[in-house]
Each structure stands twice: as structure tokens, then as C-alpha cells.
Scaffold this motif. Sequence first.
Motif, short mmCIF file in Angstrom:
data_model
loop_
_atom_site.label_atom_id
_atom_site.label_comp_id
_atom_site.label_asym_id
_atom_site.label_seq_id
_atom_site.Cartn_x
_atom_site.Cartn_y
_atom_site.Cartn_z
N LEU A 1 1.14 -1.12 0.03
CA LEU A 1 0.07 0.26 -0.40
C LEU A 1 0.44 1.41 -0.13
CD1 LEU A 1 -2.42 -0.90 2.86
CD2 LEU A 1 -2.87 -1.13 0.38
N GLY A 2 0.29 2.17 -0.76
CA GLY A 2 0.99 3.68 -0.86
C GLY A 2 1.07 4.58 0.63
N GLN A 3 0.37 3.96 1.88
CA GLN A 3 0.82 4.57 2.86
C GLN A 3 0.84 3.98 3.94
OE1 GLN A 3 -2.19 4.72 1.23
NE2 GLN A 3 -3.99 3.42 2.49
N ALA A 4 1.21 4.16 5.46
CA ALA A 4 1.35 2.93 5.98
C ALA A 4 0.03 2.82 7.48
CB ALA A 4 2.34 3.89 7.03
N VAL A 5 0.26 0.95 7.53
CA VAL A 5 -1.15 1.04 8.25
C VAL A 5 -0.72 -0.13 8.96
CG1 VAL A 5 -2.16 0.94 6.12
CG2 VAL A 5 -1.07 -1.57 6.83
#
Length: 61
Positions: free
Chosen positions: A40-44
Motif C-alpha cells: 500500500l502507498g500509506q502506512a497501516v
Amino acid sequence: MDLKCPGAARRPNAAQLALAEASLEAQFPGEEGILLGQLLGQAVSVVLRVTSAMKTSVEPR
């Protein structure tokens, strides 16, 4: 995903991912399987709880 074209998107779309998953699943025996992941392009935050065939489990920390 057109790798011949410079600058083209290199991330597969949903249809390409589904095709790859179906192709891989067809190669595994019935009692085995695959687990696909996607970047994914964002932190999770990810938390997994695993239960074995013997019904024991490992709790997240």
C-alpha cells in the motif's frame, strides 16, 4: 501493465491481480493454498492471529 512504455504504471490493477491469483491457485493441491499480499502507498498497522490445526493460537503482542 505495459512495461514497454516508459513511465507506464507498474502496479497491477485489480483484474491483473485476480488473474495472477487464479493462475497460482490452480497450481496448488487442494489441501494447500496461497496467501497474497499487496503493498500500500500509506502506512497501516497489521495484527495477525494465527490458529494451528491443533487448535492452539498465538496472541498478538
